[in-house]
Design an enzyme around this catalytic site. Structure first.
Site, PDB file in Angstrom:
ATOM      1  CG  HIS A   1      -5.991  -1.941   0.040  1.00  0.00           C
ATOM      2  ND1 HIS A   1      -5.094  -1.567  -0.927  1.00  0.00           N
ATOM      3  CD2 HIS A   1      -5.527  -1.435   1.208  1.00  0.00           C
ATOM      4  CE1 HIS A   1      -4.130  -0.849  -0.377  1.00  0.00           C
ATOM      5  NE2 HIS A   1      -4.368  -0.759   0.922  1.00  0.00           N
TER       6      HIS A   1
ATOM      7  CB  SER B   1      -0.962  -0.056   1.194  1.00  0.00           C
ATOM      8  OG  SER B   1      -1.980   0.902   1.084  1.00  0.00           O
TER       9      SER B   1
ATOM     10  CG  ASP C   1      -6.791  -2.241  -3.699  1.00  0.00           C
ATOM     11  OD1 ASP C   1      -7.264  -1.184  -3.234  1.00  0.00           O
ATOM     12  OD2 ASP C   1      -5.591  -2.544  -3.598  1.00  0.00           O
TER      13      ASP C   1
END
Length: 308
Positions: free
Chosen positions: A278, A154, A248
């Site tokens: 995610h 991320s 995501d």
């Protein structure tokens, strides 16, 4: 494909428990909840032969995970996720332990400073400075400088990509980059972003909340160190593995970045996990997809290190 059944069960549990979104909480509450959630979903922490907390000369905290191998060791420098706002060395602990054992390799996690207390570009420079310090202290840390990879999930993937841009010009030489569902473009208006509105999962509101904490000015989002997709050139960057998740909001910008790297001649592997969301890379305790992605990352790291 539809949501993976294990993801669907996780989502249903969140809905039943009325788990509040992190962006509805205070920073202190969100940071504590983020850590607790990751530790719960990550499963039992794996033992690693040697774990040590230390600091760079500038005072940045690091955590070193070393398997029972003779040095100098191939080393992954890992940057944790959390939207540059949440997260810590502890939130990456499960991931880094699993990778250290599975590759096997040494892993060093960087405790970069968080926004909004330390907005962009603090985290980028912390990560690059730590990478330079690790390379400069290779002998002391039992690092093989010819087998040095950066990675993260991320926001950590965003920071890893930005670090490779800085390292291309300022060193050190890197052997690879592991980018797990990375942010690569501020203000992305992609199909995956526009459809990412599930109130019980990481969604486009989450993305905006993190960016709002990270940037003091929207114009900063155009800086390639914030949005690596906007770099003028992606040539001469290290080989990459880019992992994305079907459900995501960041999926498309991660995949666009993989395409940019490939077009620039960078050896790039793109791997999308259908049915996943995610954060799944940190959920190996409850999601088979998280375990598969960890195994894929470990295999890619092993191959990358063997070429160093």
């Amino acid at each position: 494909m539809p949501l993976d059944p294990q993801v669907e069960a996780m989502r249903a549990e969140r809905e039943a428990r009325a788990v509040p979104q992190l962006y509805t909480q205070t920073l202190a509450e969100a940071r504590a909840a983020d850590l607790a959630s990751i530790q719960e979903a990550g499963g039992q922490a794996e033992p690693v032969h040697h774990v040590e907390d230390l600091f760079t000369d500038a005072g940045l905290p690091l955590r070193l995970y070393r398997p029972d191998l003779a040095g100098p060791l191939p080393t992954l420098i890992y940057f944790f996720g959390g939207g540059w706002t949440l997260g810590s060395i502890d939130t990456a602990d499960g991931i880094t332990r699993r990778l250290a054992n599975a590759v096997p390799c040494q892993v060093i996690t960087v405790g970069y400073r968080l926004a909004p207390e330390h907005p962009f570009p603090t985290a980028v420079h912390d990560c690059h400075d730590a990478t330079q310090w690790i390379a400069a202290n290779a002998d002391k840390l039992q690092v093989d400088p010819a087998r040095l990879v950066v990675g993260g999930d991320s926001a950590g993937g965003n920071l890893a990509a930005a670090t490779t841009l800085l390292a291309r010009d300022k060193g050190p030489v890197l052997a690879g980059q592991l980018l797990v569902y990375p942010n690569t473009r501020y203000g992305a208006n992609t199909p995956s972003m526009l459809s990412g509105d599930d109130p019980h999962l990481f969604n486009k509101t989450s993305v905006g909340w993190y960016w709002d904490h990270y940037l003091t000015d929207a114009l900063d989002g155009l800086d390639p160190l914030a949005s690596p997709l906007l770099a003028l050139s992606h040539e001469d960057l290290p080989p990459a593995l880019v992992i994305t998740a079907e459900y995501d909001p960041l999926r498309d910008e991660g995949e666009f970045y993989a395409e940019k790297l490939h077009a620039a001649g960078v050896p790039t592997t793109l791997s999308r996990y259908d049915g996943m969301v995610h954060g799944f890379f940190a959920m190996a305790g409850i999601l088979d997809g998280g375990r598969r992605a960890t195994a894929e990352a470990a295999a890619w790291l092993s191959r990358t290190f063997s070429h160093g």
